[in-house]
Design an enzyme around this catalytic site. Sequence first.
Site, PDB file in Angstrom:
ATOM      1  N   ARG A 115       0.848  -1.191   0.000  1.00 52.04           N
ATOM      2  CA  ARG A 115       0.000   0.000   0.000  1.00 52.04           C
ATOM      3  C   ARG A 115       0.883   1.240   0.000  1.00 52.04           C
ATOM      4  NH1 ARG A 115      -3.590  -2.264  -1.597  1.00 52.04           N
ATOM      5  NH2 ARG A 115      -5.641  -2.629  -0.736  1.00 52.04           N
ATOM      6  N   HIS A 120      -0.830   0.822  -9.666  1.00 55.38           N
ATOM      7  CA  HIS A 120      -1.585  -0.059  -8.743  1.00 55.38           C
ATOM      8  C   HIS A 120      -2.266  -1.193  -9.522  1.00 55.38           C
ATOM      9  CE1 HIS A 120      -3.845  -0.225  -4.647  1.00 55.38           C
ATOM     10  NE2 HIS A 120      -3.826  -1.423  -5.207  1.00 55.38           N
TER      11      HIS A 120
END
Length: 293
Positions: A208, A256
């Site tokens: 993350r 991502h």
Amino acid sequence: LPEHDIVVLDEDDFDRNRIRYVATWGPKPGSLSHLPALEAVFSLGAGVDHLMSYQGLPDVPIVRVSQDDLTHRMSEYVVLHCLMHLRDQRRFDAAQRAKHWDQDRAPPIASEVRVGVMGSGVLGQDAARKLKVMGFDVAAWSRSPKSSDGYEIFSAEEGLAAFLARTDILVSLLPLTPETRGILNRSLFGKLARDGRLGGPILINAGRGGLQVEEDIVACLDDGTLKAATLDVFQTEPLPQDSPLWTHPQVTVTPHNSAVSDAEMTARYIAGQIRRHEAGEPFQNVVDPRRGY
Ligand code: NDP
Ligand code: OXD
């Protein structure tokens, strides 16, 4: 799930009293509240930080996605980028663009490179196994003590320094929790091995963005504390146009997408979990809200 009605928030009219399950990614404030018949909340991905930050999370099982296609995609990404750094592939990309025949040395082989996988959960374990198959010298780090036949697993704060000291390529597959926020910072980078075959430590973060301090990454790349970085996740997504990470010569940016959840597979997974529950079996991959993952 032909026996269920399926409704979409903000698109369909529905009676909140009849909602038994919610599947969500980044729920809007209030959207999970006042659902008296709620039996479970499904995260539409593996990570649940988007749910843990929800104010007034309902007291029902929180079930995350954990399925082979996502796990395999992540391992492909991790192996790809470890190999890219091992073989200095970005240098050859640049050499090709310059029509430069850059044949000057034999690169190290995987067994001479120590990869440290932070997070030894579903994704970390699969990636570590596949990195081993490629020959890398692998170790991992987790919160609780664990063992594995094939590689050493360090744990908790006590094991962190020794884990970092034997790591040339640091792969982050940690969840974002209050304990892990900002963990990828200058102090940690300074503890990575400096005697490795790659000419400096390398960071790969596919966990993350909140794990990393981007200012520290750029400064550490500039002063040689880090040699290179592959980043799939960012403090702000999409990565802002003015971020220096976009153009830094030592940084590889991906949007991502290291392990995007396939919509069809995710729908099948959630339907399977609902069927288990309605047959009296427990949900799988239930999150512990106290740990935050
Ligand atoms: P798991 O819950 O299976 O594993 C998490 C691992 O992290 C565990 O080994 C856990 O330790 C460890 N961990 C958690 N907190 C700490 C801590 N404070 N110190 C040390 N270790 C810690 O998760 P997954 O492997 O399935 O997924 C990991 C993360 O990957 C997700 O949370 C998500 O953020 C990210 N992800 C990113 C994707 C992308 O596209 N970029 C796609 C999918 C996931 P222990 O074993 O002791 O519990
Ligand atoms: C996930 C993600 O957590 O895609 O599944 O980031």
